[in-house]
Design an enzyme around this catalytic site. Structure first.
Site, PDB file in Angstrom:
ATOM      1  N   LYS A  46      15.048 -34.114 -13.292  1.00 27.06           N
ATOM      2  CA  LYS A  46      15.402 -33.083 -14.243  1.00 27.06           C
ATOM      3  C   LYS A  46      16.907 -32.637 -13.653  1.00 27.06           C
ATOM      4  O   LYS A  46      16.837 -32.297 -12.278  1.00 27.06           O
ATOM      5  CB  LYS A  46      14.236 -31.942 -14.166  1.00 27.06           C
ATOM      6  CG  LYS A  46      14.825 -30.731 -14.917  1.00 27.06           C
ATOM      7  CD  LYS A  46      13.901 -30.550 -16.342  1.00 27.06           C
ATOM      8  CE  LYS A  46      14.867 -29.425 -16.984  1.00 27.06           C
ATOM      9  NZ  LYS A  46      15.258 -29.562 -18.426  1.00 27.06           N
ATOM     10  N   ASN A  70      15.802 -30.513 -29.051  1.00 23.52           N
ATOM     11  CA  ASN A  70      15.265 -29.611 -27.723  1.00 23.52           C
ATOM     12  C   ASN A  70      16.394 -28.729 -27.432  1.00 23.52           C
ATOM     13  O   ASN A  70      17.498 -29.085 -27.400  1.00 23.52           O
ATOM     14  CB  ASN A  70      14.627 -30.528 -26.723  1.00 23.52           C
ATOM     15  CG  ASN A  70      15.959 -30.884 -25.727  1.00 23.52           C
ATOM     16  OD1 ASN A  70      16.383 -30.068 -24.865  1.00 23.52           O
ATOM     17  ND2 ASN A  70      16.157 -32.276 -25.760  1.00 23.52           N
ATOM     18  N   ILE A  72      16.052 -26.993 -24.178  1.00 28.13           N
ATOM     19  CA  ILE A  72      15.449 -26.425 -23.008  1.00 28.13           C
ATOM     20  C   ILE A  72      16.176 -25.539 -22.233  1.00 28.13           C
ATOM     21  O   ILE A  72      15.784 -24.349 -21.619  1.00 28.13           O
ATOM     22  CB  ILE A  72      14.841 -27.615 -22.206  1.00 28.13           C
ATOM     23  CG1 ILE A  72      14.217 -28.557 -22.802  1.00 28.13           C
ATOM     24  CG2 ILE A  72      14.222 -26.846 -20.949  1.00 28.13           C
ATOM     25  CD1 ILE A  72      12.837 -27.982 -23.676  1.00 28.13           C
ATOM     26  N   GLY A  73      17.519 -25.869 -22.108  1.00 27.26           N
ATOM     27  CA  GLY A  73      18.494 -24.952 -21.550  1.00 27.26           C
ATOM     28  C   GLY A  73      18.453 -25.149 -19.805  1.00 27.26           C
ATOM     29  O   GLY A  73      18.811 -23.965 -19.147  1.00 27.26           O
ATOM     30  N   ASN A 128      25.777 -34.461 -15.119  1.00 26.90           N
ATOM     31  CA  ASN A 128      25.574 -34.053 -16.470  1.00 26.90           C
ATOM     32  C   ASN A 128      26.596 -33.370 -17.176  1.00 26.90           C
ATOM     33  O   ASN A 128      26.720 -31.908 -16.803  1.00 26.90           O
ATOM     34  CB  ASN A 128      24.233 -33.293 -16.598  1.00 26.90           C
ATOM     35  CG  ASN A 128      23.711 -32.893 -18.135  1.00 26.90           C
ATOM     36  OD1 ASN A 128      24.681 -33.204 -19.026  1.00 26.90           O
ATOM     37  ND2 ASN A 128      22.651 -32.206 -18.044  1.00 26.90           N
ATOM     38  N   CYS A 131      25.631 -31.352 -21.589  1.00 28.60           N
ATOM     39  CA  CYS A 131      24.355 -30.821 -22.207  1.00 28.60           C
ATOM     40  C   CYS A 131      24.663 -29.941 -23.275  1.00 28.60           C
ATOM     41  O   CYS A 131      25.781 -29.117 -23.171  1.00 28.60           O
ATOM     42  CB  CYS A 131      23.623 -29.865 -21.159  1.00 28.60           C
ATOM     43  SG  CYS A 131      22.211 -29.042 -21.747  1.00 28.60           S
ATOM     44  N   ILE A 192      23.947 -42.106 -24.083  1.00 21.94           N
ATOM     45  CA  ILE A 192      24.462 -40.932 -24.505  1.00 21.94           C
ATOM     46  C   ILE A 192      23.466 -39.922 -24.059  1.00 21.94           C
ATOM     47  O   ILE A 192      22.116 -40.177 -24.109  1.00 21.94           O
ATOM     48  CB  ILE A 192      24.808 -40.844 -26.226  1.00 21.94           C
ATOM     49  CG1 ILE A 192      23.662 -41.266 -26.935  1.00 21.94           C
ATOM     50  CG2 ILE A 192      25.959 -41.967 -26.389  1.00 21.94           C
ATOM     51  CD1 ILE A 192      23.734 -40.934 -28.402  1.00 21.94           C
TER      52      ILE A 192
END
Lengths: 304, 253
Positions: A46, A70, A72-73, A128, A131, A192
């Protein structure tokens, strides 16, 4: 006849191309109840950020046709707590560990990577830059190829471990981003991340997730993900990790044919926590059936 | 925690919209506690894609029971399952009610399909504690009495029992209890749980509620089901893993 499923990404050798995607297996504890994690290629954690993130308020998820949104942040414990409380478990897992890193500034990406570089059990980093669910950072970087270039360059400077840049599909040309990542020293790109989407309740006229928009994942995005992988494969000489709606071994093989050296399973883990093992077995059977000695012989063998 | 393919034994309509599905699975039946839940994949295709969480309604030695209302396509498909068809069940999930504490009377408070976990709760408590149940619903047709004992009814429209909501009914009976010797177990829609939480905290009554939330995985990996908790503001609790049962003092709903 035995087949060789192993792959190489930068300095990393993985026993097979199947990885568990970031944000879909936490830090590995829960999914380890279902399977022996040593059998899979790698776990991508994560997202870890420099400071803890509470994440977005509920409702965070909603199912959409053949997919889910989603937001989730990037909820996570922060790098300090990650090292203290998650690493001890991960050290015991006999699987290759790739740490996904999220940040709001270039300095945070660098600092987070620098801290985690010294953790022996972390073998690589997935950065990442894409996001869709956080206000700062996230997509802002993912939409700016020069920012992605700077992040790659600066992260590369603090680690000689494998660096993978996770690309956004929410851009005009993914090729441009893959080129910049390669130029600045990334070992691979993963493609992706989720696609921006939304869903409304027609009676309350309110969005079904609190964040208004979320990231679309699942089988619904597979054709888009495949097209992006193929596009990168045809234009940039860099290992690609294919992600997007892979539900079974056939999907994984399809991504491999379109140019993916490795693949990641995401949404399917929520539905079938055994999926990774089934995909590995299926890919092995397919290679035997096709009389191929190794997975590498299949990568990018599209016939256009 | 594992995935089981459980053959349907029966699937009965027990109310206007309510079904009771019985499936064969000694493995699940013997490893699950009241108010824990299962995450069920109702089809083999990508529609619906995700599992759907269902409270365990009851068990016997070899069988598990699920009670549900038809709300959408997932529950419609589950309601259409015939004897012999298998359901794909991930179980056991979450933390159930703490039923073995030191108290004399268990007060069960259900709103609508929030009745689902209580047959198992009732069977578990029988002979151990005194049980009094309050069952609420919008109208008579929404009242589910299956598996309850010693119950009173409240309907919003007054079509059956007390005219008003179930929390008002419970409040009106509070004087008949020795408050420090009861424990309340609630399950129902969030507005009901909110009212129950307020009442129980105000009256200093020990109470646990089972919270409902949309979720994907059901075991902590998707982080999709946060609930605000009263202890750590820096962090949410997860309904699937930290709940679905919480003490009313621990969550903000």
């Amino acid at each position: 006849m035995s087949v060789d499923l192993s792959i190489e990404i930068g300095k990393l050798s993985l026993k097979n191309p199947v990885m568990l995607a970031s944000g879909t297996v936490g830090y590995g504890n829960e999914i380890s109840e279902f399977m022996d994690l040593s059998k899979i290629g790698a776990i991508v954690t994560k997202s870890v950020s420099l400071k803890p993130r509470k994440g977005n308020p509920p409702q965070r998820i909603v199912e959409t046709p053949s997919g889910m949104l989603n937001a989730i942040g990037l909820a996570n414990v922060g790098v300090e707590e990650f090292v203290k409380s998650k690493i001890p478990f991960l050290e015991k897992v006999n699987s290759t560990l790739i740490c996904n890193i999220a940040a709001s500034t270039i300095e945070e990406y660098v600092e987070c990577t620098r801290i985690l570089h010294s953790e022996e059990c972390i073998k690589g980093f997935e950065i990442n830059v894409s996001c869709p669910n956080v206000k700062e950072g996230g997509l802002v970087f993912g939409n700016d190829s020069s920012a992605v270039g700077r992040i790659t360059e600066k992260v590369r400077a603090v680690t000689d471990k494998t660096v993978i840049i996770k690309l956004s599909p929410n851009t005009a040309s993914i090729t441009e981003f893959a080129k910049v990542a390669k130029q600045e020293g990334a070992d691979a790109v993963s493609a992706i991340n989720t696609m921006v989407g939304t869903s409304f309740d027609i009676y309350s006229r309110k969005p079904k997730i609190k964040n208004i928009t979320g990231g679309l994942s699942g089988p619904a995005i597979k054709p888009v993900a495949l097209a992006k992988v193929l596009e990168i494969s045809r234009n940039v000489d860099i290992p690609i990790i294919g992600i997007g709606g892979i539900m079974n071994w056939k999907d994984a093989v399809e991504f491999t044919i379109c140019g993916a050296t490795g693949i990641q399973l995401g949404t399917v883990n929520f539905i079938n926590p055994f999926a990774a093992l089934e995909v590995i077995e299926g890919m092995e059977r397919y290679l035997k059936e096709m009389k191929l000695g190794s997975i590498e012989e299949l990568v990018g063998t599209y016939q256009l | 925690m594992n995935i089981y393919k459980a053959p349907v034994v029966s699937n009965q309509k027990i109310g206007k919209l309510t079904y009771l599905l019985k499936a064969y699975s000694p493995e699940i039946a013997n490893n699950i506690s009241p108010a824990q839940f299962c995450n069920i994949k109702v089809s083999e295709s990508d529609f619906p894609l995700l599992r759907r969480p269902f409270s365990i309604c009851d068990v016997d030695d070899k069988h598990i029971y699920f009670m549900f209302d038809i709300h959408g396509e997932g529950t419609r498909m589950l309601a259409a399952k015939n004897e012999g068809e298998k359901i794909d069940v991930l179980s056991p999930l979450g933390k159930g009610y703490a039923l073995d504490d030191d108290y004399d009377t268990a007060v069960l408070i259900a709103g609508g399909i929030g009745a689902a976990p209580f047959p198992f709760v009732t069977n578990y408590l029988k002979g151990k504690k005194e049980i009094l149940s309050f069952i609420g619903g919008r109208s008579e047709e929404n009242i589910i009495t299956y598996g309850f004992e010693n119950y009173v009814i409240a309907t919003d429209d007054g079509s059956s029992g007390f005219h008003g909501n179930v929390i008002e009914l419970f409040k009106s009976r509070l004087n008949s209890f020795q408050k420090e010797r009861i424990k309340v177990f609630g399950c129902g829609p969030n507005p009901m749980l909110r009212a129950l939480k307020k009442l129980c905290i105000g009256e200093n009554i020990n109470a646990e509620i089972s919270v409902e939330c949309a979720m994907a995985c059901g075991f902590g990996i998707c982080q999709g089901c946060p609930v605000e908790n009263t202890e750590e503001h820096e962090k949410y609790s997860l309904v699937c893993q930290d709940g679905p049962v919480f003490n009313v003092k621990d969550v903000i709903i």
